[in-house]
Scaffold this motif. Structure first.
Motif, short mmCIF file in Angstrom:
data_model
loop_
_atom_site.label_atom_id
_atom_site.label_comp_id
_atom_site.label_asym_id
_atom_site.label_seq_id
_atom_site.Cartn_x
_atom_site.Cartn_y
_atom_site.Cartn_z
N PRO A 120 0.83 -1.21 0.00
CA PRO A 120 0.00 0.00 0.00
C PRO A 120 0.86 1.25 0.00
N PRO A 121 0.65 2.17 -0.93
CA PRO A 121 1.53 3.34 -1.04
C PRO A 121 1.50 4.24 0.19
N GLU A 122 0.44 4.19 0.98
CA GLU A 122 0.36 5.08 2.13
C GLU A 122 1.33 4.71 3.25
N VAL A 123 1.93 3.51 3.19
CA VAL A 123 2.90 3.13 4.22
C VAL A 123 4.33 3.24 3.71
N ASP B 79 7.53 5.50 2.48
CA ASP B 79 8.16 6.81 2.49
C ASP B 79 9.64 6.61 2.22
N GLY C 25 1.08 1.19 10.08
CA GLY C 25 1.92 2.33 10.40
C GLY C 25 2.80 2.14 11.62
N HIS D 99 -0.10 -3.84 6.67
CA HIS D 99 -1.49 -4.30 6.63
C HIS D 99 -1.74 -5.23 7.81
N SER E 93 2.87 -0.04 -5.14
CA SER E 93 2.00 0.75 -6.01
C SER E 93 2.42 2.20 -5.94
N ARG F 118 5.22 3.66 -6.80
CA ARG F 118 6.63 3.97 -6.60
C ARG F 118 7.45 3.17 -7.58
#
Length: 246
Positions: free
Chosen positions: A49-52, A54, A118, A137, A240, A242
């Motif tokens: 998941p791209p939200e995790v 950085d 997270g 996840h 996803s 990146r």
């Protein structure tokens, strides 16, 4: 004083803990069914998941050398825990499942409800590397972690539990490359780091069997599939949104 004491503790785990784990491994009576072969495009990592993700995330495309796709699987008979309850024990008490004579887990910010998306863990391991990871996840029967900068590997790992008829199945599935050329030498050439990690995941599976209240049925199955860089072009669908370095 805290940092010197921690450094001494890490060295002690490396010298004493690794010797103990090696001794236990040599005398291990659990049947281990190991297989290793070349992989193919089916062994590329699943999306993250791209939200995790950085700048601290260290995914397979950021690593060095071949990609190893490994699966550790146990079948458990007469378990007293369901798949979701076993998975819940993993997210609530991850440290319970690792060999603490070699590995220590730091999770200072994790809530009482257990690991969630997270959250980060620091897995203190033998040698010069620690193992920072982040939860990508979590659901009722699985936990997905990705590695962060400073880990000896670049990749991800899934922990899953499921029912299969009268048996409970627990598996650990990993996709990882060495984080650097030095780790690649230790992991792929000298096999030192690989065997230490192998023992850790075997112990994790055995702890899952014990925690479930059941008994191991048929030993531990370990499948390793290796993809050389040329076979996957260093462009797996590792995340996803990146792009892999080019």
């Amino acid at each position: 004083m805290e940092r010197p004491r921690r450094a001494v503790a890490v060295v002690a785990r490396w010298l004493l803990g690794t010797a103990l784990v090696t001794w236990r491994y040599l005398w291990e009576t659990t049947p281990l069914h190991r297989s290793e072969c070349r992989g193919d495009e089916r062994d590329t990592p699943p999306p993250v998941p791209p939200e995790v993700v950085d700048d601290r995330a260290q995914l397979s495309a950021d690593g060095y050398g071949p990609l190893f796709h490994r699966r550790f699987l146990v079948r458990i008979a007469d378990a007293t825990l369901s798949a979701d309850r076993l998975a819940d024990r993993v997210v609530r008490d991850f440290k319970h499942f690792v060999p603490t004579e070699v590995v220590d887990i730091r999770a200072d910010t994790v809530a009482a409800s257990g690991l969630d998306v997270g959250d980060e863990l620091l897995v203190e391991m033998p040698g010069p590397w620690n193992g920072p990871v982040r939860v990508a996840h979590r659901d009722a029967t699985s936990l997905h972690l990705i590695t962060l900068r400073g880990h000896l590997e670049a990749g991800q790992v899934w922990f899953r539990a499921r029912e299969d008829g009268d048996e409970l199945v627990f598996e650990i599935e990993l996709w990882a490359r060495s984080a650097s050329r030095l780790v690649h030498v230790l992991y792929s050439r000298l096999r030192l780091a690989k065997e230490v990690q192998f023992n850790m995941w075997v112990r994790f599976c055995l702890a899952a069997v014990k925690t479930s209240g059941g008994r191991l049925a048929g030993g531990i199955h370990i499948d390793t599939r290796r993809l050389d860089e040329a076979a996957w072009g260093v462009t797996p669908l590792a995340v996803s949104g990146r792009a892999a370095p080019g």
